[in-house]
Design a protein around this motif. Sequence first.
Motif, mmCIF file in Angstrom:
data_model
loop_
_atom_site.group_PDB
_atom_site.id
_atom_site.type_symbol
_atom_site.label_atom_id
_atom_site.label_comp_id
_atom_site.label_asym_id
_atom_site.label_seq_id
_atom_site.Cartn_x
_atom_site.Cartn_y
_atom_site.Cartn_z
ATOM 1 N N ARG A 278 -4.782 -1.018 -9.645
ATOM 2 C CA ARG A 278 -3.419 -1.049 -9.098
ATOM 3 C C ARG A 278 -2.348 -0.961 -10.182
ATOM 4 O O ARG A 278 -1.297 -1.598 -10.107
ATOM 5 C CB ARG A 278 -3.202 -2.310 -8.254
ATOM 6 C CG ARG A 278 -4.293 -2.590 -7.243
ATOM 7 C CD ARG A 278 -4.528 -1.434 -6.316
ATOM 8 N NE ARG A 278 -3.452 -1.240 -5.370
ATOM 9 C CZ ARG A 278 -3.345 -0.200 -4.559
ATOM 10 N NH1 ARG A 278 -4.243 0.761 -4.596
ATOM 11 N NH2 ARG A 278 -2.355 -0.104 -3.713
ATOM 12 N N GLN A 279 -2.629 -0.191 -11.236
ATOM 13 C CA GLN A 279 -1.667 0.052 -12.306
ATOM 14 C C GLN A 279 -1.565 1.561 -12.540
ATOM 15 O O GLN A 279 -2.564 2.283 -12.457
ATOM 16 C CB GLN A 279 -2.100 -0.641 -13.599
ATOM 17 C CG GLN A 279 -2.080 -2.164 -13.521
ATOM 18 C CD GLN A 279 -2.532 -2.801 -14.819
ATOM 19 O OE1 GLN A 279 -3.127 -2.145 -15.669
ATOM 20 N NE2 GLN A 279 -2.240 -4.080 -14.987
ATOM 21 N N GLU A 280 -0.363 2.042 -12.824
ATOM 22 C CA GLU A 280 -0.186 3.459 -13.123
ATOM 23 C C GLU A 280 -1.046 3.847 -14.321
ATOM 24 O O GLU A 280 -1.302 3.037 -15.211
ATOM 25 C CB GLU A 280 1.287 3.743 -13.417
ATOM 26 C CG GLU A 280 2.212 3.550 -12.222
ATOM 27 C CD GLU A 280 3.661 3.837 -12.565
ATOM 28 O OE1 GLU A 280 3.950 4.099 -13.752
ATOM 29 O OE2 GLU A 280 4.500 3.797 -11.654
ATOM 30 N N HIS A 281 -1.458 5.098 -14.335
ATOM 31 C CA HIS A 281 -2.372 5.547 -15.389
ATOM 32 C C HIS A 281 -1.985 6.951 -15.822
ATOM 33 O O HIS A 281 -1.649 7.802 -14.989
ATOM 34 C CB HIS A 281 -3.806 5.530 -14.862
ATOM 35 C CG HIS A 281 -4.835 5.891 -15.878
ATOM 36 N ND1 HIS A 281 -4.911 5.290 -17.115
ATOM 37 C CD2 HIS A 281 -5.856 6.809 -15.827
ATOM 38 C CE1 HIS A 281 -5.924 5.808 -17.784
ATOM 39 N NE2 HIS A 281 -6.510 6.729 -17.032
ATOM 40 N N VAL A 282 -2.014 7.180 -17.127
ATOM 41 C CA VAL A 282 -1.683 8.490 -17.682
ATOM 42 C C VAL A 282 -2.932 9.097 -18.316
ATOM 43 O O VAL A 282 -3.594 8.455 -19.128
ATOM 44 C CB VAL A 282 -0.564 8.387 -18.742
ATOM 45 C CG1 VAL A 282 -0.304 9.763 -19.364
ATOM 46 C CG2 VAL A 282 0.704 7.829 -18.133
#
Length: 419
Positions: A278-282
């Motif tokens: 549930r965390q943005e990822h690049v």
Amino acid sequence: MPPPGGRVAFTATTAKNAKPKEKIYRLAVENGLYLEIHPTGSKYWRHKYRFAGKEKRLSHGVYPEVTLAEARDARDDARRLLRQGIDPGRVRRSRKAKEEWEADNTFKSVAGEWLKKQRPTWAESTAKKRENLLRNDIYPWLGSTPINHVETSDLISLLQRIEDRGAIETAHNARQVLNQICRYAKQTRRVDANPASDLQGVLSPKGTQHRPAIVDPAAFGKLLLAIEGYEGSHVVRCLLRLCPILFQRPGEMISMEWEEIDWKASTWNLPASKMKMRQEHVVPLSLQAIAILRDLEPLTGRLPYVFPNARRRREHVSPATINSALQKLGYDTKSQHCAHGFRASARTMMDEQLGFRLEWIEHQLAHQVRDSLGRAYNRTKHLPQRTEMMQKWADYLDLLKQGARQENILVGDFGQKSV
């Protein structure tokens, strides 16, 4: 001959022959029971009684659906309550309220509340799995049951039904979901105790989940070469080619969207809603990854998903697509290499063959990585280093393919572990 007092006994024939009049009228039966006839011809059984000094009435149904004998039985039940000092009207209202409450608090309705609360904390793929599990394996047997009527034996029967068809993993997932829903029911005071709290041990132990992965460079090179020769659809071939390069979770790979691609920055930006943690990822995109996407863009670029479903074009390919493609290439996804295995392959070879820092690798795998103070790193932590790492990884994969063609693995010094 009429009985003493001149009153004619009320019989079933009396009820049948009662005709409507201009106004409502009543025909007495006995002991407070009477038949009320309306101008429309409708006939209702009523019961007049006194409780706490007040006159009250009960309805015992409509004639002829309720017979005279049944109306008398209902009247007698009410009289028994009166002898015990209980108001039968109050008992009736309580029963009706309970029935209405149970109709509004079925297992399905409570599970729906639980789903709505939990959904924002799950990745989209997880939410769909939970919904499918409930719809296919739980609702057909428990959905309409009032939540306060669900017993442990009901849950055991349901779980064993799933287990009996050989779906051990599904049965264990169902046990976990049932426990969470019933615990929510207890927390919201729908039930006094959680009937799913005693299900430990009712299922056969599930085997250790095995996600096979090729970690030998030479064997992995042969897999890459096989992928290059995939003869299925171009969309699936591009998906397969990107899996080893990007090594994200299969659910994230198949649901890649064009709007998530930043061409200028050469990154794939995954929203928190898609991520397991549930965390943005690049994900930095190497030149090879960009080339594959550019090649596919004219075909699917006007659709939401990079890898659209062949039939439902505005949906992505199914979760089984990657494994199915690997099987077509001759790989056993249960013992040799599976869709999730690309992650293990990348982690092992980036560490053992290329010498990159585990911290960078773990971060690129979207694992929870914390600093010395226990704080989670943000999505752009070490992004320059990870960008360089992802390019060197793609270059290494090209060399593995070249080595597979020549049946000679080329080994290069691509990076050093930082201290």
